[in-house]
Write an enzyme that holds these catalytic residues in place. Structure first.
Site, PDB file in Angstrom:
ATOM      1  N   HIS A 171       0.824  -1.217   0.000  1.00  0.00           N
ATOM      2  CA  HIS A 171       0.000   0.000   0.000  1.00  0.00           C
ATOM      3  C   HIS A 171       0.854   1.261   0.000  1.00  0.00           C
ATOM      4  O   HIS A 171       0.959   1.952   1.014  1.00  0.00           O
ATOM      5  CB  HIS A 171      -0.948  -0.023   1.197  1.00  0.00           C
ATOM      6  CG  HIS A 171      -2.014  -1.057   1.077  1.00  0.00           C
ATOM      7  ND1 HIS A 171      -2.584  -1.704   2.158  1.00  0.00           N
ATOM      8  CD2 HIS A 171      -2.625  -1.566  -0.026  1.00  0.00           C
ATOM      9  CE1 HIS A 171      -3.503  -2.545   1.726  1.00  0.00           C
ATOM     10  NE2 HIS A 171      -3.542  -2.492   0.404  1.00  0.00           N
ATOM     11  N   HIS A 175      -0.516  -8.826   0.664  1.00  0.00           N
ATOM     12  CA  HIS A 175      -1.551  -8.939   1.696  1.00  0.00           C
ATOM     13  C   HIS A 175      -2.249 -10.293   1.693  1.00  0.00           C
ATOM     14  O   HIS A 175      -2.937 -10.623   2.647  1.00  0.00           O
ATOM     15  CB  HIS A 175      -2.581  -7.817   1.492  1.00  0.00           C
ATOM     16  CG  HIS A 175      -1.926  -6.495   1.248  1.00  0.00           C
ATOM     17  ND1 HIS A 175      -1.628  -6.032  -0.025  1.00  0.00           N
ATOM     18  CD2 HIS A 175      -1.443  -5.578   2.100  1.00  0.00           C
ATOM     19  CE1 HIS A 175      -1.011  -4.865   0.059  1.00  0.00           C
ATOM     20  NE2 HIS A 175      -0.875  -4.562   1.334  1.00  0.00           N
ATOM     21  N   CYS A 228       3.018 -12.286   1.933  1.00  0.00           N
ATOM     22  CA  CYS A 228       4.100 -12.380   2.931  1.00  0.00           C
ATOM     23  C   CYS A 228       4.020 -13.733   3.638  1.00  0.00           C
ATOM     24  O   CYS A 228       2.927 -14.164   4.038  1.00  0.00           O
ATOM     25  CB  CYS A 228       3.961 -11.259   3.957  1.00  0.00           C
ATOM     26  SG  CYS A 228       5.181 -11.431   5.276  1.00  0.00           S
ATOM     27  N   HIS A 280     -10.427  -4.987   4.494  1.00  0.00           N
ATOM     28  CA  HIS A 280      -8.984  -4.928   4.200  1.00  0.00           C
ATOM     29  C   HIS A 280      -8.595  -6.193   3.427  1.00  0.00           C
ATOM     30  O   HIS A 280      -9.065  -7.287   3.745  1.00  0.00           O
ATOM     31  CB  HIS A 280      -8.188  -4.824   5.508  1.00  0.00           C
ATOM     32  CG  HIS A 280      -6.729  -4.577   5.271  1.00  0.00           C
ATOM     33  ND1 HIS A 280      -5.871  -5.579   4.914  1.00  0.00           N
ATOM     34  CD2 HIS A 280      -6.002  -3.434   5.296  1.00  0.00           C
ATOM     35  CE1 HIS A 280      -4.655  -5.058   4.740  1.00  0.00           C
ATOM     36  NE2 HIS A 280      -4.715  -3.755   4.982  1.00  0.00           N
ATOM     37  N   GLU A 295      -6.066  -8.121   3.459  1.00  0.00           N
ATOM     38  CA  GLU A 295      -5.527  -9.247   4.255  1.00  0.00           C
ATOM     39  C   GLU A 295      -6.662  -9.996   4.964  1.00  0.00           C
ATOM     40  O   GLU A 295      -6.663 -11.234   5.028  1.00  0.00           O
ATOM     41  CB  GLU A 295      -4.492  -8.754   5.277  1.00  0.00           C
ATOM     42  CG  GLU A 295      -3.885  -9.919   6.054  1.00  0.00           C
ATOM     43  CD  GLU A 295      -2.817  -9.509   7.055  1.00  0.00           C
ATOM     44  OE1 GLU A 295      -2.101  -8.517   6.814  1.00  0.00           O
ATOM     45  OE2 GLU A 295      -2.716 -10.191   8.095  1.00  0.00           O
ATOM     46  N   SER A 326      -2.762   0.012   6.501  1.00  0.00           N
ATOM     47  CA  SER A 326      -3.272  -0.267   7.846  1.00  0.00           C
ATOM     48  C   SER A 326      -2.178  -0.100   8.893  1.00  0.00           C
ATOM     49  O   SER A 326      -2.363   0.568   9.913  1.00  0.00           O
ATOM     50  CB  SER A 326      -3.827  -1.689   7.842  1.00  0.00           C
ATOM     51  OG  SER A 326      -4.277  -2.048   9.092  1.00  0.00           O
ATOM     52  N   ASN A 327      -1.015  -0.689   8.651  1.00  0.00           N
ATOM     53  CA  ASN A 327       0.048  -0.639   9.680  1.00  0.00           C
ATOM     54  C   ASN A 327       0.531   0.789   9.896  1.00  0.00           C
ATOM     55  O   ASN A 327       0.864   1.165  11.012  1.00  0.00           O
ATOM     56  CB  ASN A 327       1.185  -1.595   9.333  1.00  0.00           C
ATOM     57  CG  ASN A 327       2.118  -1.058   8.281  1.00  0.00           C
ATOM     58  OD1 ASN A 327       3.066  -0.336   8.592  1.00  0.00           O
ATOM     59  ND2 ASN A 327       1.849  -1.354   7.026  1.00  0.00           N
ATOM     60  N   SER A 385       5.345  -0.257   4.445  1.00  0.00           N
ATOM     61  CA  SER A 385       5.318  -0.176   2.981  1.00  0.00           C
ATOM     62  C   SER A 385       5.890   1.136   2.452  1.00  0.00           C
ATOM     63  O   SER A 385       5.803   1.410   1.252  1.00  0.00           O
ATOM     64  CB  SER A 385       3.868  -0.354   2.500  1.00  0.00           C
ATOM     65  OG  SER A 385       3.000   0.462   3.274  1.00  0.00           O
TER      66      SER A 385
HETATM   67  O1  10E Z   1      -2.486  -2.088   4.905  1.00  0.00           O
HETATM   68  P1  10E Z   1      -1.331  -2.946   5.382  1.00  0.00           P
HETATM   69  O2  10E Z   1      -0.597  -2.371   6.515  1.00  0.00           O
HETATM   70  O3  10E Z   1      -1.815  -4.334   5.659  1.00  0.00           O
HETATM   71  O4  10E Z   1      -0.339  -3.122   4.142  1.00  0.00           O
HETATM   72  P2  10E Z   1       0.920  -2.309   3.619  1.00  0.00           P
HETATM   73  O5  10E Z   1       1.054  -2.671   2.189  1.00  0.00           O
HETATM   74  O6  10E Z   1       0.829  -0.896   3.971  1.00  0.00           O
HETATM   75  O7  10E Z   1       2.166  -2.890   4.431  1.00  0.00           O
HETATM   76  C1  10E Z   1       2.613  -4.211   4.280  1.00  0.00           C
HETATM   77  C2  10E Z   1       1.774  -5.126   5.056  1.00  0.00           C
HETATM   78  C3  10E Z   1       1.199  -6.248   4.574  1.00  0.00           C
HETATM   79  C4  10E Z   1       1.498  -6.802   3.261  1.00  0.00           C
HETATM   80  C5  10E Z   1       0.192  -6.974   5.401  1.00  0.00           C
HETATM   81  N1  10E Z   1       0.768  -7.862   6.297  1.00  0.00           N
HETATM   82 FE1  SF4 Z   2       4.832  -9.502   6.436  1.00  0.00          FE
HETATM   83 FE2  SF4 Z   2       5.475  -6.960   6.562  1.00  0.00          FE
HETATM   84 FE3  SF4 Z   2       2.930  -7.707   6.621  1.00  0.00          FE
HETATM   85 FE4  SF4 Z   2       4.512  -8.132   8.679  1.00  0.00          FE
HETATM   86  S1  SF4 Z   2       3.884  -6.142   7.872  1.00  0.00           S
HETATM   87  S2  SF4 Z   2       3.102  -9.604   7.801  1.00  0.00           S
HETATM   88  S3  SF4 Z   2       6.452  -8.664   7.685  1.00  0.00           S
HETATM   89  S4  SF4 Z   2       4.348  -7.941   4.926  1.00  0.00           S
END
Ligand code: 10E
Ligand code: SF4
Length: 319
Positions: A46, A79, A101, A129, A131, A229-230, A273
């Site tokens: 993302h 995801h 992942c 979401h 995932e 999300s993270n 990300s």
């Molecule tokens: O929205 P998310 O945080 O799940 O995804 P992101 O692409 O921002 O960061 C990587 C995280 C993944 C692929 C989910 N574990």
């Molecule tokens: Fe994998 Fe990164 Fe998602 Fe954690 S945040 S599960 S290491 S892709």
């Protein structure tokens, strides 16, 4: 004019995790192996900057497999995807590479194992979401129920309270999830699950680092995308840990300088990300306005590295 002094605390770990690093490599290597275009189902991770960069190299991003032709390779995003997606790719005899992942795949396997043991599953995650859709989609409809909050736990309608397991999204708030797990265990004492939850090392470490700096600063900027999300969890964690102004910024031109007027301390971090070049861009933007002293606040050292799928390893050795 002399610039005001500013201490800039750089949280570590921040930015790319091993799963993101691997997913981006998969797209780059697929382009090298099969040439352009290579299709990618959903944003590989993302982040608009990452996606735009890969698009420039020949990747075509789509939301559904039905938007891909049969005769070009397709990559599934980091995801994860529901079981029907690779099944459909097989049926159409497409070349596909799964960039899910390994830590998300581990949760898929966990859910499947519970199902085989006759348990219904409660997933703690965010509705809609990718995932969550992917993990819930490992099992038939109705076998995985979603809860998003402590309040949801009180109303979730299960088949048999004695035959339950839980799994979680990997990028949740560690603290909020602890409360949801406690509520599940209180309502369903027999529920089984992982030791704590399924939140990954990268999510945990980035939140810990944010907590370590949040109390020191007047403002915190999290480099990341609105659909990450993270990254959004990092903003919430920063605010909860006492930072009066915690904001998500995609890159330097997103910064609201008026809100930062008069500050003498700021913390910068980045979601899993968000590429480090964007962090550097943000730091440079601060340097243009302030006399900056950078201090690293490192709460963990990460050495996780995931191999790319076998089908691409010949590309890797050529590099
Ligand atoms: O929205 P998310 O945080 O799940 O995804 P992101 O692409 O921002 O960061 C990587 C995280 C993944 C692929 C989910 N574990
Ligand atoms: Fe994998 Fe990164 Fe998602 Fe954690 S945040 S599960 S290491 S892709």
């Amino acid at each position: 004019m002399t610039k005001p002094n500013l201490t800039l605390y750089l949280a570590a770990p921040r930015g790319f995790c091993a799963g993101v690093d691997r997913a981006i490599k998969i797209v780059e290597m697929a382009l090298e192996k099969w040439g352009a275009p290579v299709f990618v189902r959903h944003e590989i991770v993302h982040n608009k900057f990452v996606v735009d960069g890969l698009r420039d190299k020949g990747a075509i991003f789509v939301e559904e497999l039905s938007d891909c032709p049969d005769d070009r390779p397709v990559i599934f995003s980091a995801h994860g995807v529901a079981k029907v997606v690779p099944a459909e790719a097989e049926r159409r005899q497409m070349i596909y590479v799964d960039a899910t992942c390994p830590l998300v795949s581990k949760v898929h396997i966990e859910a499947e194992r519970h199902y085989e043991n006759g348990l219904q599953i409660i997933m703690i995650g965010h509705a809609g979401h990718p995932e969550t859709i992917g993990t819930m989609g490992q099992l038939p409809d109705g076998e995985v129920l979603l809860v998003e909050t402590v309040d949801d736990v009180a109303t979730v309608d299960v088949r048999d309270p004695g035959k339950l397991a839980f799994v979680t999204q990997t990028t949740l708030s560690v603290d909020d999830t602890k409360d949801i797990v406690a509520a599940l265990q209180a309502r369903f004492p027999a529920i089984v699950g992982p030791h704590k939850e399924d939140i990954c090392y990268a999510t945990t470490n980035r939140q810990e680092a944010v907590k370590a700096v949040a109390g020191k600063v007047e403002a915190m900027l999290v480099v990341g995308a609105p659909n990450s999300s993270n990254s959004r969890r990092l903003v919430e964690v920063g605010a909860k840990a006492g930072c009066a102004y915690a904001q998500l910024v995609q890159r330097a031109d997103n910064i609201d300088w008026r809100a930062l007027d008069g500050i003498s301390s700021v913390a910068i971090t980045a979601g899993a990300s968000a590429p480090e070049v964007l962090v550097t861009e943000v730091i440079d933007a601060f340097r243009a306005r302030f006399n900056v002293t950078v201090e690293q606040v490192e709460t963990a050292v990460e050495r996780v590295n995931f191999k790319v799928p076998r089908v691409l390893r010949d590309v890797e050795t050529e590099n």
